[in-house]
Write an enzyme that holds these catalytic residues in place. Structure first.
Site, PDB file in Angstrom:
ATOM      1  N   HIS A 116      -6.264  -6.565   3.359  1.00 59.22           N
ATOM      2  CA  HIS A 116      -5.136  -6.934   2.253  1.00 59.22           C
ATOM      3  C   HIS A 116      -4.441  -8.020   2.098  1.00 59.22           C
ATOM      4  O   HIS A 116      -4.013  -8.571   3.516  1.00 59.22           O
ATOM      5  CB  HIS A 116      -4.066  -5.742   2.335  1.00 59.22           C
ATOM      6  CG  HIS A 116      -2.841  -5.690   1.363  1.00 59.22           C
ATOM      7  ND1 HIS A 116      -3.157  -5.116   0.263  1.00 59.22           N
ATOM      8  CD2 HIS A 116      -1.854  -6.256   1.338  1.00 59.22           C
ATOM      9  CE1 HIS A 116      -2.065  -5.162  -0.581  1.00 59.22           C
ATOM     10  NE2 HIS A 116      -1.228  -6.100   0.180  1.00 59.22           N
ATOM     11  N   CYS A 117      -4.355  -8.875   1.150  1.00 62.03           N
ATOM     12  CA  CYS A 117      -3.908 -10.383   1.229  1.00 62.03           C
ATOM     13  C   CYS A 117      -2.360 -10.318   0.411  1.00 62.03           C
ATOM     14  O   CYS A 117      -2.264 -10.042  -0.714  1.00 62.03           O
ATOM     15  CB  CYS A 117      -4.605 -11.237   0.575  1.00 62.03           C
ATOM     16  SG  CYS A 117      -4.144 -13.026   0.590  1.00 62.03           S
TER      17      CYS A 117
END
Length: 306
Positions: A155-156
């Site tokens: 997850h960025c």
């Protein structure tokens, strides 16, 4: 006493992501002002080689900015891949249709548990209790998005989105073009950065312009150095057909079942159309013929069980 679920607190990171988007725009604005407006734009009127050099730098700056912005928005807006409702592994579905005895088992909560092979070729549970749904191979539950993501890499927070099967290519292009842009900005601002100290001592330059030049150089240098590490890391993952989450699992495997060779591994993410490799796009033919781009099925090495 009711306990707080720490995983649900992770969803609060989404709000941090929106701040990161504003930060990206701010860095682009500062860099644009420093490179185009203050440093190289005025040199377009000098004539001769300086004008040609300034024109080339400004064109390259805008081309890279266009490509990284395009890739960035595609990562932000594109769904990385969601598991269809009531998903069942294809082999399990065939068994159920044939009335085979190897039906999905039921866990303590009465929910079905599905089995598949992990990257090392071991049988592993593939059912998500949070989503109450089956999990395709290489799928993982994201605590921030509160859902399962197909071929999840990570997850960025910079893109307020997960990076998965359907937007990993866009993420890699964003990394590459941002690295090239920040590296170019650092190099073309270096003479102005050196000159900055003389002008600061003599107070000959505008204080606002000096601050912008200094800030732009330092930010671009810092991002270029940090992005270099990420570019090298993800290039290595790409060539071995591994996600960031699977790195530890791959180390324990004698053979990584998803490693098809560098060329095939590359095509599993970028597709087979060379003309589209440098753009955040997929051809319709690749989407139809490469199951990995859809995120539900993945080809494996010959000689290993599927």
């Amino acid at each position: 006493m009711e306990f707080i679920n720490p995983f649900k607190l992770c969803s609060g990171l989404k709000f941090l992501g929106y701040f990161m988007i504003l930060l990206v725009f701010a860095i682009v604005a500062v860099s644009y002002d420093a490179v185009v407006v203050l440093t190289w734009g005025p040199k377009l009127l000098m004539g001769g080689f300086r004008s040609f050099l300034a024109f080339s730098i400004i064109i390259l700056f805008h081309v890279l900015l266009l490509l990284l912005s395009w890739s960035y928005f595609m990562v932000v807006l594109e769904d990385p891949g969601s598991v269809p409702a009531n998903w069942v592994l294809a082999s399990e579905a065939e068994n159920m249709e044939a009335g085979s005895s190897s039906l999905p088992e039921h866990g303590p909560t009465g929910d079905a548990t599905y089995s598949s092979l992990d990257g090392a070729g071991r049988r592993s549970t593939a059912y998500c209790r949070q989503c109450q749904n089956g999990k395709p191979p290489r799928c993982h539950h994201c605590s921030v998005c509160q859902r399962c993501v197909l071929k999840m890499d990570h997850h960025c927070i910079w893109v307020v989105n997960c990076v998965g099967a359907r937007n990993y290519k866009f993420f890699l292009l964003f990394l590459l073009y941002t690295f090239l842009e920040t590296t170019m900005d650092t190099l073309v601002l270096l003479p102005s950065f050196i000159k900055f100290f003389d002008e600061a001592k003599s107070h000959s330059g505008s204080p606002a312009n000096l601050v912008i030049l200094f800030l732009a150089f330092v930010l671009n240098l810092a991002f270029a150095l940090s992005l270099l590490c990420f570019v090298v890391m993800h290039a290595s993952l790409l060539m071995s057909n591994t996600t960031s989450i699977e790195v530890h699992e791959k180390r324990r495997a004698v053979q990584w079942m998803y490693d098809l060779g560098k060329k095939k591994n590359f095509e599993q993410v970028f597709g087979t159309k060379a003309a589209l490799w440098f753009f955040p796009l997929f051809s319709k033919e690749d989407l139809e013929k490469i199951p990995a781009l859809r995120g539900l099925e993945f080809p494996i090495r010959s000689g290993m069980e599927s």
